[in-house]
Design an enzyme around this catalytic site. Structure first.
Site, PDB file in Angstrom:
ATOM      1  N   GLU A  81       4.509 -19.300  10.606  1.00  9.78           N
ATOM      2  CA  GLU A  81       5.778 -20.023  10.479  1.00  9.78           C
ATOM      3  C   GLU A  81       6.555 -19.783  11.759  1.00  9.78           C
ATOM      4  OE1 GLU A  81       6.907 -19.616   5.746  1.00  9.78           O
ATOM      5  OE2 GLU A  81       7.841 -18.284   7.189  1.00  9.78           O
TER       6      GLU A  81
ATOM      7  N   ASP B 156      19.691 -17.205   6.593  1.00  9.14           N
ATOM      8  CA  ASP B 156      18.971 -16.156   7.317  1.00  9.14           C
ATOM      9  C   ASP B 156      19.805 -14.888   7.360  1.00  9.14           C
ATOM     10  OD1 ASP B 156      16.482 -17.407   8.399  1.00  9.14           O
ATOM     11  OD2 ASP B 156      17.934 -18.827   9.201  1.00  9.14           O
TER      12      ASP B 156
END
Length: 245
Positions: free
Chosen positions: A37, A48
């Site tokens: 990824e 995040d």
């Protein structure tokens, strides 16, 4: 032959610099990463954690497309771009064409089910019509019926994030969270979004996860001890996964 547990390795594109990034990615694949990824820095990294946000800041302004092309030539495993749909929703076709042009296999939008649920079927169709994989991200806050639905349309695997943001602890055990969804998921169940300790990994695997996705811990290790040390962690995690068939 039955496939073993999957190791999905995340890294922010170009982190900490172009050469070190390439060295890490190639080393990760050589040491057992099944899927990569690659994080494309977003405008607002809403979901995040602080470590990955900091990594985005470090690579701001980098021309990512030639770098992706280079990496694609160097490794043969599937590569998924990870970025926020919010940044691209108004130019989605163009963005997906760019993803296809650099020969990435697909895309993971972590905000798809959270902020664009009403457009899920439409966006899934657009991605797949381009010949790209749509890896869907889900989490404990997603209702059971929706987890079941998206598990059937997600490509490669269903990504189940066990924490509200990457690298941030939660009060409920990993085992409990996976026990809840294992029977809902008609797909490979990959668990991530904050897994870092060996006990987290083992808990996830013994509860029935088909693999793990790890990113934050590699970024931290590169920051502290360099790329070689982070590659050794890939090797260590691969060995743990291989204990579970």
């Amino acid at each position: 032959m039955e496939m073993g547990k999957m190791l999905v390795v995340y890294m922010t594109l170009g982190y900490p610099n172009v050469q070190s990034f390439k060295d890490f990615i190639i080393g990760a694949v050589e040491n057992g990463a099944d899927i990569l990824e690659l994080g494309i820095p977003p405008k607002y990294a809403k979901y995040d954690g602080p470590v990955i946000r900091k990594s985005y800041d470090k690579v701001k302004g980098l021309d990512i497309w030639p770098l992706i092309e280079d990496i694609r030539k160097d490794v043969g495993v599937p590569i998924i771009a990870l970025t926020y749909l919010e940044d691209w929703v108004d130019q989605l076709e163009n963005f997906l064409n760019m993803i296809k042009d650099v020969k990435l296999d697909g895309i993971l939008f972590p905000d798809l089910l959270i902020d664009y649920i009403d457009d899920l079927d439409k966006i899934d169709g657009i991605i797949k019509n381009k010949g790209l994989k749509n890896v869907i991200f889900t989490s404990p806050s997603v209702p059971d019926l929706l987890i079941h639905k998206v598990s059937k349309i997600s490509d490669l695997f269903l990504y189940y994030g066990v924490r509200p943001t990457t690298g941030v602890p939660i009060p409920v055990s990993v085992k409990q969270l996976i026990n809840r969804v294992r029977n809902l998921v008609e797909n490979k169940l990959i668990v991530g979004f904050g897994l870092s300790s060996e006990s987290d990994l083992r808990d996830a695997l013994s509860a029935g996860a088909d693999g793990i996705a790890i990113g934050t811990v590699f970024i931290e290790e590169i920051e502290r001890n360099g790329v070689k040390s982070a590659i050794n962690l890939v090797k260590k995690f691969r060995a743990i996964l291989d204990e579970y068939k």
